[in-house]
Design a protein around this motif. Structure first.
Motif, mmCIF file in Angstrom:
data_model
loop_
_atom_site.group_PDB
_atom_site.id
_atom_site.type_symbol
_atom_site.label_atom_id
_atom_site.label_comp_id
_atom_site.label_asym_id
_atom_site.label_seq_id
_atom_site.Cartn_x
_atom_site.Cartn_y
_atom_site.Cartn_z
ATOM 1 N N HIS A 104 23.330 -11.326 13.012
ATOM 2 C CA HIS A 104 22.020 -11.923 13.274
ATOM 3 C C HIS A 104 22.137 -12.743 14.554
ATOM 4 O O HIS A 104 22.880 -13.713 14.605
ATOM 5 C CB HIS A 104 21.591 -12.827 12.102
ATOM 6 N N GLU A 160 22.089 -7.496 18.766
ATOM 7 C CA GLU A 160 20.792 -7.991 19.259
ATOM 8 C C GLU A 160 20.939 -8.654 20.626
ATOM 9 O O GLU A 160 20.062 -8.527 21.490
ATOM 10 C CB GLU A 160 20.173 -8.965 18.250
ATOM 11 N N GLU A 182 11.353 -15.609 14.044
ATOM 12 C CA GLU A 182 12.365 -16.379 13.307
ATOM 13 C C GLU A 182 13.541 -16.708 14.217
ATOM 14 O O GLU A 182 13.791 -16.009 15.208
ATOM 15 C CB GLU A 182 12.874 -15.545 12.116
ATOM 16 N N GLY A 230 12.097 -4.100 13.084
ATOM 17 C CA GLY A 230 13.178 -4.806 13.762
ATOM 18 C C GLY A 230 13.828 -5.890 12.923
ATOM 19 O O GLY A 230 14.667 -6.639 13.423
ATOM 20 N N HIS A 240 16.930 -16.956 16.041
ATOM 21 C CA HIS A 240 18.003 -16.018 16.373
ATOM 22 C C HIS A 240 19.097 -16.741 17.153
ATOM 23 O O HIS A 240 19.596 -16.229 18.159
ATOM 24 C CB HIS A 240 17.467 -14.831 17.174
ATOM 25 N N THR A 252 12.673 -12.209 18.852
ATOM 26 C CA THR A 252 13.640 -11.113 19.052
ATOM 27 C C THR A 252 13.283 -9.830 18.292
ATOM 28 O O THR A 252 13.262 -8.742 18.866
ATOM 29 C CB THR A 252 15.062 -11.582 18.654
ATOM 30 N N ASP A 253 12.995 -9.961 16.989
ATOM 31 C CA ASP A 253 12.800 -8.750 16.175
ATOM 32 C C ASP A 253 11.525 -7.995 16.555
ATOM 33 O O ASP A 253 11.460 -6.762 16.417
ATOM 34 C CB ASP A 253 12.770 -9.097 14.688
HETATM 35 ZN ZN ZN Z 1 16.819 -10.059 14.334
#
Ligand code: ZN
Length: 250
Positions: free
Chosen positions: A152, A157, A30, A112, A32, A40-41
């Motif tokens: 976010h 992150e 998704e 994550g 970021h 990323t997650d």
């Molecule tokens: Zn994230």
């Protein structure tokens, strides 16, 4: 006992492993912001899982990362993928059940992505109560002291990815990320978030300043990774020791 990485081990390596405890990283694909990758997650969950397994004295099995989660709230941003909560619960449950069948009956899901939280709590509780596995979710950013700064694509992150995957942080786009970012997640009235999609409150996709002074401290990423990994290692040690059968009816 050494850790076992199922993505690179052979079946004979797996057969030789003692079983017991596994870690399953779960992420999302998704947006970021313009400066961080869509993965990323999944990347952060994997990095924390690897470091936690490494820091733990029990021989843990590291399962492959689940790359797509519950992320429809970001769908207006290009490249975002998602599955329904029903599909996610069924898929992750069956992955855990197959780990249990192979002898890893205790499974820590290293998550994550905030959007996966409710579904993970629900599916892990169901699997455990049905005695199909002993499963618990661990969300790395809930285990760190600075979690109020999570946002976010924001300070946490961005700093963590600078530590783990610096080549994937587009430093030249941090200013673009800051323009049109939101200070906080959602639009709240009377404890209710009026915004269903993130595009309602952030133009760049970012929540929280990825260019803040604390984020720019070159050592923050490493410190965050060490903190999350130590928390995960403590959890793994406790679960390795724990008697996980259900109590008898009174
Ligand atoms: Zn994230």
């Amino acid at each position: 006992m050494d850790p076992l990485d199922l993505s690179t081990a052979s079946w004979t390596d797996a057969a030789a492993h003692d079983g017991g405890l596994a870690v399953l990283p779960v992420g999302s694909t998704e947006q970021h912001g313009p400066h961080l990758p869509l993965g990323t997650d999944a990347l952060t969950a994997r990095a924390v899982a690897e470091a936690g397994v490494e820091a733990c004295s029990a021989g843990v099995c590291l399962a492959p990362t689940v790359p797509v989660g519950i992320a429809a709230e970001h769908r207006q941003f290009a490249g975002t993928l998602w599955v329904s909560p029903e599909t996610f619960r069924a898929y992750v449950s069956e992955v855990i059940e197959s780990l249990a069948y192979q002898g890893w009956e205790k499974v820590i899901v290293v998550n994550g992505h905030g959007g996966n939280l409710n579904a993970l709590a629900e599916l892990c509780g169901t699997l455990t109560r049905d005695e199909r596995a002993y499963a618990l979710p661990f969300t790395w950013f809930d285990a760190i002291e600075d979690r109020s700064e999570m946002g976010h694509g924001g300070p946490i992150e961005t700093a963590l990815l600078r530590g783990t995957h610096p080549e994937l942080v587009r430093e030249g786009r941090i200013e673009k990320a800051r323009q049109g970012m939101a200070e906080r997640w959602g639009e709240w009235v009377a404890g209710v978030n009026l915004a269903v999609d993130s595009a309602e409150f952030t133009d760049s996709g970012v929540v929280g300043d990825p260019g803040s002074e604390a984020t720019n401290d070159g050592e923050r990423g490493e410190a965050l990774l060490a903190e999350a990994a130590a928390a995960l290692a403590a959890l793994l040690e406790a679960v390795a020791e724990r008697e996980t059968g259900r109590p008898a009816r009174k």
